[in-house]
Motif scaffolding. Structure first.
Motif, PDB file in Angstrom:
ATOM      1  N   UNK A 165       0.833  -1.211   0.000  1.00 51.67           N
ATOM      2  CA  UNK A 165       0.000   0.000   0.000  1.00 51.67           C
ATOM      3  C   UNK A 165       0.864   1.256   0.000  1.00 51.67           C
ATOM      4  N   UNK A 166       1.838   1.293   0.907  1.00 49.52           N
ATOM      5  CA  UNK A 166       2.807   2.401   0.926  1.00 49.52           C
ATOM      6  C   UNK A 166       4.209   1.829   1.113  1.00 49.52           C
ATOM      7  N   UNK A 167       5.162   2.364   0.354  1.00 53.06           N
ATOM      8  CA  UNK A 167       6.573   2.037   0.593  1.00 53.06           C
ATOM      9  C   UNK A 167       7.285   3.347   0.929  1.00 53.06           C
ATOM     10  N   UNK A 168       7.705   3.448   2.189  1.00 54.40           N
ATOM     11  CA  UNK A 168       8.444   4.643   2.609  1.00 54.40           C
ATOM     12  C   UNK A 168       9.914   4.336   2.313  1.00 54.40           C
ATOM     13  N   UNK A 169      10.381   4.791   1.139  1.00 50.34           N
ATOM     14  CA  UNK A 169      11.669   4.292   0.649  1.00 50.34           C
ATOM     15  C   UNK A 169      12.877   4.832   1.403  1.00 50.34           C
ATOM     16  N   UNK A 170      12.813   6.088   1.858  1.00 51.56           N
ATOM     17  CA  UNK A 170      13.987   6.772   2.418  1.00 51.56           C
ATOM     18  C   UNK A 170      15.123   6.855   1.397  1.00 51.56           C
ATOM     19  N   UNK A 171      14.758   6.855   0.097  1.00 48.06           N
ATOM     20  CA  UNK A 171      15.773   7.095  -0.937  1.00 48.06           C
ATOM     21  C   UNK A 171      16.075   8.589  -1.034  1.00 48.06           C
ATOM     22  N   UNK A 227       3.191   4.217  -3.773  1.00 46.36           N
ATOM     23  CA  UNK A 227       1.883   3.619  -3.439  1.00 46.36           C
ATOM     24  C   UNK A 227       1.574   2.450  -4.367  1.00 46.36           C
ATOM     25  N   UNK A 228       1.061   1.382  -3.762  1.00 52.07           N
ATOM     26  CA  UNK A 228       0.585   0.225  -4.526  1.00 52.07           C
ATOM     27  C   UNK A 228       1.641  -0.338  -5.482  1.00 52.07           C
ATOM     28  N   UNK A 229       2.823  -0.587  -4.952  1.00 58.73           N
ATOM     29  CA  UNK A 229       3.889  -1.170  -5.769  1.00 58.73           C
ATOM     30  C   UNK A 229       4.289  -2.537  -5.223  1.00 58.73           C
ATOM     31  N   UNK A 286       4.350 -15.412  -2.884  1.00 55.85           N
ATOM     32  CA  UNK A 286       3.807 -14.061  -3.037  1.00 55.85           C
ATOM     33  C   UNK A 286       3.124 -13.663  -1.723  1.00 55.85           C
ATOM     34  N   UNK A 287       3.490 -12.494  -1.199  1.00 54.15           N
ATOM     35  CA  UNK A 287       2.907 -12.014   0.056  1.00 54.15           C
ATOM     36  C   UNK A 287       2.032 -10.799  -0.257  1.00 54.15           C
ATOM     37  N   UNK A 288       0.766 -10.893   0.077  1.00 53.07           N
ATOM     38  CA  UNK A 288      -0.138  -9.755  -0.156  1.00 53.07           C
ATOM     39  C   UNK A 288       0.185  -8.642   0.827  1.00 53.07           C
ATOM     40  N   UNK A 289       0.566  -7.498   0.306  1.00 50.67           N
ATOM     41  CA  UNK A 289       0.915  -6.357   1.178  1.00 50.67           C
ATOM     42  C   UNK A 289      -0.002  -5.169   0.925  1.00 50.67           C
ATOM     43  N   UNK A 290      -1.198  -5.451   0.435  1.00 50.90           N
ATOM     44  CA  UNK A 290      -2.104  -4.359   0.080  1.00 50.90           C
ATOM     45  C   UNK A 290      -2.580  -3.585   1.308  1.00 50.90           C
ATOM     46  N   UNK A 291      -2.362  -4.173   2.477  1.00 45.00           N
ATOM     47  CA  UNK A 291      -2.768  -3.503   3.713  1.00 45.00           C
ATOM     48  C   UNK A 291      -1.552  -3.145   4.581  1.00 45.00           C
ATOM     49  N   UNK A 292      -0.390  -3.051   3.930  1.00 42.63           N
ATOM     50  CA  UNK A 292       0.841  -2.830   4.697  1.00 42.63           C
ATOM     51  C   UNK A 292       1.547  -1.534   4.300  1.00 42.63           C
ATOM     52  N   UNK A 293       2.174  -0.944   5.296  1.00 44.21           N
ATOM     53  CA  UNK A 293       3.147   0.123   5.067  1.00 44.21           C
ATOM     54  C   UNK A 293       4.513  -0.548   5.205  1.00 44.21           C
ATOM     55  N   UNK A 294       5.386  -0.356   4.207  1.00 44.65           N
ATOM     56  CA  UNK A 294       6.715  -0.973   4.259  1.00 44.65           C
ATOM     57  C   UNK A 294       7.755   0.119   4.492  1.00 44.65           C
TER      58      UNK A 294
END
Lengths: 417, 417
Positions: free
Chosen positions: B7-13, B20-22, B43-51
């Motif tokens: 759902x969200x990837x907080x990359x810190x790049x 979002x949604x990647x 495959x791990x469903x991460x549609x409800x996760x912040x990474x």
């Protein structure tokens, strides 16, 4: 209901007893605490639980949970004027109801069973509290901005709100009298607030000395500091809860300590808004609050208690505050502040069964050399169960009194960006 | 493994992207971040996760988890001498191993994947880290107490420990060079530490200016302040992590900012021991640590980050620190401090898959106007899953790499009361 074989009961009674391996027999009230109480109906195994009194949050604006994270980097005055008031102008009854339930969810899941709130749309907050089955004091914030045409209308509105809440005949939901602050209320409004509190025998809940600007303006306009003003206008005759109390001088601290005036210490919000540190160490009558989520940004009293100790040690020294004193502020002293110390605030026969159960095997509570220390300095607030008036409202980390998923959906449908 | 539809990837790049949604395709490393990556195996469903990237704790003494709550109300000097050193004298290898696993459990369950430790029994900590599958830098604290007969033995012991760790050939477990502080190390020991760090190309990790007493004694004994001393003796030629950095003057801050010397900010421990507040605002190279559980009393970096911002606002003003900067200190800047910024610290292709998954529906993260704000100011640190080097070590809030229950039993069987 029988809470069987509780591993530890942190009573918060006069002797500060921590009982081991005892049973607690409850109905709505605590009937008995003892060994091997036998009872035939519902028995809950608590051999792996630490039982503490439900926590009391003495300063909240709970519908502001809707504003979590909207603005984090301004000090109080700019934050209010530029960020909060424009958003508050958009609030409606539905928003307040769901925002309140979100806040109550957060409180329940972190062991808070009672709160003292000042906001608007009080009726809708009461409706949410009834749904969530929480204990609370609710007041509708009054301000006349020194316009004498508005004073009576504010008092009349407050009295109406008080009567609405009283008419609910819900023992858990009580009114309070909430003039906003010295910055926004005329002398007349403060005097009439004081009389209203006397008439209904209610606590006064008001903001006090949150910023230096507030104090300086009061001195300039009225020739005295806010707390002296409040004393002169009769606000300390009743139960008195002043929120913040950062800029208090020695004389004001003496007044509070003499008149049994409570300060609700708000360490996180005061630090986040860079307002300063309350002189909590000096105060005889200390309770604790989170303030609103918009400036905290959560309602987790465990975090608040830890930071409350830490900030005192920064302001003074390592002896300024300890785990026991801050735990008192969130339990028995919170109850005293609101005048309900015969009802809640400790685990004793005859009091309401507002109880919080915590897993003894929580990693943050091990090893266990000092339960209070572990609860204050280490625990993250994830409690397992919560009872209010003898009824489970949280069971195995799940809220029973309302559907949290539905609330999350609702609050995310509003737009305050 | 494919983390599908995060759902969200907080990359810190570099660009601070929040995607979002990647999807994230990983083996031990991150292979690809993109849309609709197709893959046949796990495959791990991460549609409800912040990474988010795994957090990095840059100053720990992890076996001291055994001492949680044993002493909370003394300042640093008395606390060490009267409470901690006598207990440390009783430690043995087994205790250190289990105490370390307890600490690692706490770090993993709150999203920390890498830590920078200074203690004793380093081999046993390494054994625990291997078991827990954590990433770390380990150093055995050196001190000669200005006794020149002891200096070489300390250095020889450290070199032996370094070689033991290198011989593990575990890419995740690395040595560091850890002279204790200016209070306990002679010039010769510091010079030789510096050379040892150069010889093996390792970071230096040392206590720095934690109390005024430490600074004043250094000036009295050696005619200069600790950081100037360290610079003169060559400690800033390598990667340098100074823990605490509370009593730094302008000149010292300039040295650090010029030489890329990192300070590990320890807000909770420094406040609890009433040591003071680090000048974090002024520091270009800032990482963050918890210090030990004995003075914190937990290893939850989410709590540390929040207090880290709040304390800066107390010391300076509301602009002194924000959520983004403190989050950097626990992610990419923690990696830079340890010289592993090409390996971890952000979510980018080619880096190790040290990833933390957080439930988007966690009550503290809603409503969601600002993810970073919610993570820093509101979240309690209860993450759902943790991967280190592409392997799940926490899954659905349960540690996979070791049996937590067994560890709790063990640590409660030791007696440090």
């Amino acid at each position: 209901m029988l809470l069987k074989n509780c591993r530890f009961i942190v009573t918060q009674n006069e002797k500060r007893e921590i009982l081991e391996n005892r049973d607690i027999l409850i109905e709505d009230k605590i009937l008995e605490i003892g060994n091997n109480i036998s009872k035939k109906d519902e028995v809950i195994d608590c051999s792996n639980k630490i039982v503490i009194p439900g926590l009391i949050n003495c300063h909240t604006h709970i519908p502001m949970n809707l504003f979590r994270g909207v603005s984090d980097d301004k000090n109080l005055q700019r934050w209010l004027k530029e960020e909060i008031w424009p958003r508050e102008a958009k609030l409606n009854e539905e928003m307040v109801y769901y925002g309140s339930l979100l806040a109550m969810g957060e409180m329940l899941l972190t062991g808070t069973t009672c709160f003292n709130d000042m906001y608007f749309f009080t009726e809708n907050i009461a409706k949410a509290a009834k749904k969530a089955k929480m204990r609370c004091f609710l007041g509708c914030a009054m301000f006349d901005f020194f316009d004498s045409d508005k004073t009576d209308a504010e008092i009349e509105k407050e009295e109406k709100e008080i009567n609405k809440i009283l008419s609910l005949k819900n023992e858990k939901i009580k009114p309070s009298v909430t003039p906003h602050s010295s910055e926004t209320c005329s002398d007349e409004l403060l005097v009439k607030s004081s009389k209203l509190a006397e008439k209904y025998n209610l606590p006064i809940h008001i903001h006090l000395s949150e910023t230096e600007k507030e104090v300086n303006e009061c001195i300039k306009q009225r020739g005295k500091r806010p707390l002296s003003l409040f004393e002169d206008l009769g606000l300390l005759k009743n139960r008195f809860v002043g929120a913040h109390g950062i800029y208090l001088n020695e004389a004001e601290i003496e007044i509070l300590n003499k008149k049994k005036g409570f300060i609700a210490y708000n360490p996180c919000s005061n630090a986040k808004l860079a307002s300063g540190i309350c002189s909590a160490k000096e105060l005889k009558y200390l309770c604790i609050g989170t303030d609103s989520v918009a400036s905290n940004n959560n309602l987790n009293l465990f975090e608040e208690m830890k930071f409350g100790v830490l900030l005192q040690r920064i302001k003074y020294n390592v002896d300024a505050m300890n785990a026991e004193r801050i735990f008192d502020s969130a339990t028995i002293n919170g109850a005293r502040a609101l005048g309900i110390e015969k009802v809640v605030g400790s685990i004793e026969s005859g009091k309401e069964a507002d109880l919080v159960l915590i897993d003894k095997d929580n990693i943050f509570l091990n090893p266990n050399y000092n339960i209070i220390s572990n609860l204050i300095y280490s625990f993250n607030g994830v409690v397992s169960d919560v009872l209010i008036g003898g009824e489970f409202v949280v069971r195995n980390r799940k809220i029973l009194s309302f559907e949290l998923e539905k609330i999350l959906k609702k609050v995310n449908s509003f737009n305050f960006s």
